[in-house]
Motif scaffolding. Structure first.
Motif, PDB file in Angstrom:
ATOM      1  N   ARG A 359      64.986  14.040  -1.205  1.00 61.68           N
ATOM      2  CA  ARG A 359      64.983  14.738   0.086  1.00 61.68           C
ATOM      3  C   ARG A 359      63.542  14.859   0.597  1.00 61.68           C
ATOM      4  NH1 ARG A 359      68.573  18.285  -2.455  1.00 61.68           N
ATOM      5  NH2 ARG A 359      67.023  19.965  -2.454  1.00 61.68           N
ATOM      6  N   ARG A 360      62.642  15.143  -0.345  1.00 64.23           N
ATOM      7  CA  ARG A 360      61.236  15.233   0.042  1.00 64.23           C
ATOM      8  C   ARG A 360      60.707  13.851   0.444  1.00 64.23           C
ATOM      9  NH1 ARG A 360      56.922  19.173  -2.448  1.00 64.23           N
ATOM     10  NH2 ARG A 360      55.185  18.686  -1.081  1.00 64.23           N
ATOM     11  N   GLN A 361      61.146  12.835  -0.269  1.00 65.55           N
ATOM     12  CA  GLN A 361      60.706  11.480   0.025  1.00 65.55           C
ATOM     13  C   GLN A 361      61.061  11.082   1.456  1.00 65.55           C
ATOM     14  OE1 GLN A 361      58.613   9.417  -1.226  1.00 65.55           O
ATOM     15  NE2 GLN A 361      59.609   7.778  -2.353  1.00 65.55           N
ATOM     16  N   ARG A 362      62.220  11.522   1.931  1.00 68.13           N
ATOM     17  CA  ARG A 362      62.652  11.158   3.276  1.00 68.13           C
ATOM     18  C   ARG A 362      61.765  11.781   4.349  1.00 68.13           C
ATOM     19  NH1 ARG A 362      67.851  11.207   0.739  1.00 68.13           N
ATOM     20  NH2 ARG A 362      68.183  13.422   1.127  1.00 68.13           N
ATOM     21  N   MET A 363      60.966  12.776   3.941  1.00 63.12           N
ATOM     22  CA  MET A 363      60.048  13.405   4.887  1.00 63.12           C
ATOM     23  C   MET A 363      58.687  12.704   4.913  1.00 63.12           C
ATOM     24  SD  MET A 363      61.044  17.191   3.551  1.00 63.12           S
ATOM     25  CE  MET A 363      59.689  18.003   4.351  1.00 63.12           C
ATOM     26  N   SER A 364      58.510  11.707   4.048  1.00 61.30           N
ATOM     27  CA  SER A 364      57.206  11.067   3.936  1.00 61.30           C
ATOM     28  C   SER A 364      56.813  10.313   5.197  1.00 61.30           C
ATOM     29  CB  SER A 364      57.197  10.109   2.742  1.00 61.30           C
ATOM     30  OG  SER A 364      57.338  10.827   1.522  1.00 61.30           O
ATOM     31  N   SER A 365      57.783   9.715   5.877  1.00 57.27           N
ATOM     32  CA  SER A 365      57.475   9.008   7.117  1.00 57.27           C
ATOM     33  C   SER A 365      56.871   9.962   8.148  1.00 57.27           C
ATOM     34  CB  SER A 365      58.728   8.350   7.680  1.00 57.27           C
ATOM     35  OG  SER A 365      59.178   7.317   6.837  1.00 57.27           O
ATOM     36  N   LYS A 366      57.406  11.183   8.177  1.00 59.13           N
ATOM     37  CA  LYS A 366      56.877  12.189   9.107  1.00 59.13           C
ATOM     38  C   LYS A 366      55.444  12.550   8.725  1.00 59.13           C
ATOM     39  CE  LYS A 366      57.886  16.784  10.981  1.00 59.13           C
ATOM     40  NZ  LYS A 366      58.806  17.946  10.949  1.00 59.13           N
ATOM     41  N   LEU A 367      55.187  12.679   7.419  1.00 58.93           N
ATOM     42  CA  LEU A 367      53.832  12.979   6.971  1.00 58.93           C
ATOM     43  C   LEU A 367      52.866  11.869   7.384  1.00 58.93           C
ATOM     44  CD1 LEU A 367      54.305  14.363   3.329  1.00 58.93           C
ATOM     45  CD2 LEU A 367      53.362  15.604   5.280  1.00 58.93           C
ATOM     46  N   GLN A 368      53.309  10.632   7.197  1.00 64.29           N
ATOM     47  CA  GLN A 368      52.462   9.485   7.522  1.00 64.29           C
ATOM     48  C   GLN A 368      52.189   9.433   9.026  1.00 64.29           C
ATOM     49  OE1 GLN A 368      53.570   6.268   4.768  1.00 64.29           O
ATOM     50  NE2 GLN A 368      52.813   4.858   6.299  1.00 64.29           N
ATOM     51  N   ASP A 369      53.218   9.698   9.819  1.00 67.35           N
ATOM     52  CA  ASP A 369      53.068   9.686  11.278  1.00 67.35           C
ATOM     53  C   ASP A 369      52.118  10.784  11.752  1.00 67.35           C
ATOM     54  OD1 ASP A 369      54.807   7.572  11.389  1.00 67.35           O
ATOM     55  OD2 ASP A 369      56.560   8.798  11.918  1.00 67.35           O
ATOM     56  N   ASN A 370      52.024  11.861  10.970  1.00 66.43           N
ATOM     57  CA  ASN A 370      51.167  12.982  11.341  1.00 66.43           C
ATOM     58  C   ASN A 370      49.732  12.811  10.854  1.00 66.43           C
ATOM     59  OD1 ASN A 370      53.250  14.261  12.652  1.00 66.43           O
ATOM     60  ND2 ASN A 370      53.825  15.538  10.908  1.00 66.43           N
ATOM     61  N   GLY A 371      49.404  11.582  10.365  1.00 67.07           N
ATOM     62  CA  GLY A 371      48.010  11.311  10.019  1.00 67.07           C
ATOM     63  C   GLY A 371      47.663  11.398   8.554  1.00 67.07           C
ATOM     64  N   TRP A 372      48.672  11.470   7.677  1.00 73.05           N
ATOM     65  CA  TRP A 372      48.389  11.505   6.232  1.00 73.05           C
ATOM     66  C   TRP A 372      47.625  10.254   5.807  1.00 73.05           C
ATOM     67  CZ3 TRP A 372      49.317   8.378   2.099  1.00 73.05           C
ATOM     68  CH2 TRP A 372      49.118   8.949   0.829  1.00 73.05           C
ATOM     69  N   LYS A 373      46.612  10.433   4.923  1.00 70.87           N
ATOM     70  CA  LYS A 373      45.821   9.316   4.421  1.00 70.87           C
ATOM     71  C   LYS A 373      45.781   9.375   2.898  1.00 70.87           C
ATOM     72  CE  LYS A 373      44.485   7.733   8.464  1.00 70.87           C
ATOM     73  NZ  LYS A 373      44.947   6.410   8.964  1.00 70.87           N
ATOM     74  N   PRO A 374      45.704   8.224   2.233  1.00 73.23           N
ATOM     75  CA  PRO A 374      45.550   8.224   0.769  1.00 73.23           C
ATOM     76  C   PRO A 374      44.272   8.963   0.379  1.00 73.23           C
ATOM     77  CG  PRO A 374      45.976   5.991   1.586  1.00 73.23           C
ATOM     78  CD  PRO A 374      45.733   6.850   2.784  1.00 73.23           C
ATOM     79  N   LYS A 375      44.303   9.585  -0.773  1.00 69.93           N
ATOM     80  CA  LYS A 375      43.139  10.367  -1.202  1.00 69.93           C
ATOM     81  C   LYS A 375      42.095   9.507  -1.913  1.00 69.93           C
ATOM     82  CE  LYS A 375      41.761  14.628  -3.527  1.00 69.93           C
ATOM     83  NZ  LYS A 375      40.983  15.059  -2.356  1.00 69.93           N
ATOM     84  N   TRP A 376      42.552   8.495  -2.663  1.00 72.07           N
ATOM     85  CA  TRP A 376      41.617   7.790  -3.540  1.00 72.07           C
ATOM     86  C   TRP A 376      41.394   6.322  -3.166  1.00 72.07           C
ATOM     87  CZ3 TRP A 376      39.483  11.581  -6.028  1.00 72.07           C
ATOM     88  CH2 TRP A 376      40.241  12.695  -6.386  1.00 72.07           C
ATOM     89  N   PHE A 377      42.125   5.833  -2.168  1.00 77.01           N
ATOM     90  CA  PHE A 377      41.995   4.439  -1.738  1.00 77.01           C
ATOM     91  C   PHE A 377      41.747   4.380  -0.236  1.00 77.01           C
ATOM     92  CE2 PHE A 377      44.121   3.994  -5.758  1.00 77.01           C
ATOM     93  CZ  PHE A 377      43.687   2.779  -6.266  1.00 77.01           C
TER      94      PHE A 377
END
Length: 415
Positions: A359-377
């Motif tokens: 269920r949390r995974q399905r929210m990942s697209s929203k996180l990415q659209d809101n500007g989420w960036k990888p921390k270490w790459f």
């Protein structure tokens, strides 16, 4: 008849043994915990029958079809035979560029050896999930992160003795009723300290007999290993057929910049690889060649087999000691509750947790659209490879994980 090692190889063996003696000896586990519950039998066909022609990365399967490893950990499993890169580095230092690329080619093939009779799939990482592997007894340190949800991308970086290995990977899969075809997208790179670089992409994998018969996988296609100095290599993974008496065959050759063939290779991706100065394209096994020399041989099976058919190396990858747990960021795969419950044989808890995290995974697209960036790459340009930025091992040393989300914890649907 297969030849013994040459004088140059004997010298290299002595150098490698001396180097190994200086490495620390670390005892790691040799078996998984005994299952706490009895397994349940479930029909795979009943779950995926409506998904013919679709991308199976979007199909949610119960935890019973998983093995207790994430795709991040599977990336490190490809480095089980990292000693081949150690040898390649040493050969280059000795001025033997041909043996260097032969060892790199053997390494590129060796990553497939663990896929034999592995009936279960790894866990799909959550966005931002990470995995570290510090193996000082092997002289390697590895780190991986899921850097994108759609497209699903995993980036990894490994440092060894005289070399670095990195890449990002995306799997495109299609279900065709009786089989699943997986096409990897991405480039793998090995760079030696003297500046020589080799790059290649993986070949296609097909998983057969999903409905009837014994489940098995095959790897097929052409792998081009491109070097930036004198040599490159071409390897052909034979596509299996119903009447094939010699499955898993890999054949190829090394050529110089002028297109002259300098050496030939033959073997099986699940057993070994040999090289020879004779053309191997007309034979079906290394045993038919006179003077063929061994490059790589698969390790013996685990003395403590699991239902997942994990190798001795794979069994160590999800080990979690109290000392290690205190050092890990909250994003490490070893802290995934569904994966940990599955390893312990707590199947009902594992399935409950897997559904919660999906269920949390399905929210990942929203996180990415809101500007989420990888921390270490960080990505090289808009469509470039993800490269390790550094800073992870320093943060681990200090125990500072500021900005690392508790991705496996409780969450709000409005996240």
């Amino acid at each position: 008849m297969l030849s013994s090692t040459s004088c140059g190889e004997e010298l290299l063996d002595i150098q490698m043994q001396d180097s190994s003696c200086s490495l620390p000896q670390i005892e790691r586990r040799s078996k998984l915990p005994e299952p706490a519950e009895k397994e349940r039998g479930i029909s795979l066909w009943s779950i995926i029958k409506d998904s013919v022609g679709k991308d199976l990365t979007r199909v949610c399967l119960p935890v019973y079809f998983n093995e207790p490893l994430s795709s991040l950990q599977k990336c490190f499993e490809d480095l089980e035979y990292s000693h081949l890169l150690d040898q390649a580095y040493q050969y280059g230092k000795m001025g033997n560029s041909l043996m260097r690329i032969l060892k790199v080619a053997a390494f590129a093939v060796s990553g497939y050896a663990s896929s034999v009779a592995r009936p279960c799939k790894p866990f799909n990482p959550l966005l931002g999930e990470t995995y570290e592997a510090d193996f000082p007894e092997r002289g390697v340190r590895f780190f991986a992160e899921k850097v994108s949800h759609h497209p699903m991308l995993i980036a990894c970086h490994c440092e060894g003795k005289g070399w670095k290995f990195w890449g990002d990977s995306n799997l495109k899969s299609k279900f065709w009723g009786q089989s699943i075809q997986v096409d990897p997208v991405g480039v793998l790179t090995v760079e030696f300290d003297d500046g020589e670089i080799f790059q290649w992409s993986k070949v296609t994998t097909t998983i057969h007999n999903l409905i009837l018969g014994k489940l098995y996988c095959s790897h097929h296609g052409t792998m081009h290993i491109k070097g930036n100095h004198q040599y490159s290599c071409k390897l052909k993974f034979k596509e299996p057929s119903l009447l094939d008496r010699n499955p898993h065959l890999v054949q190829g050759f090394v050529e110089d910049n002028d297109g002259n063939k300098a050496s030939f290779l033959i073997g099986k991706w699940d057993e070994n690889m040999y090289y020879s100065n004779l053309d191997t394209s007309k034979v079906k096994s290394a045993d038919q060649l006179k003077g063929a020399s061994l490059l790589w041989e698969k390790n013996k099976p685990s003395p403590n087999p699991t239902r997942y058919n994990l190798s001795s190396f794979a069994i160590t990858l999800n080990e979690l000691s109290p000392e290690l747990q205190d050092k890990l960021p909250p994003t490490d795969s070893r802290l995934r509750p569904d994966q940990r419950h599955l390893e312990n044989g707590e199947y009902e808890k594992a399935n409950t947790e897997k559904l919660r995290l999906e269920r949390r995974q399905r929210m990942s697209s929203k996180l990415q659209d809101n500007g989420w960036k990888p921390k270490w790459f960080q990505q090289d340009g808009q469509d470039g490879t993800y490269r390790f930025k550094g800073g992870y091992w320093e943060a681990r040393e200090q125990g500072h994980w500021d900005g690392c989300l508790d991705i496996f914890g409780e969450f709000s649907e409005t996240l």
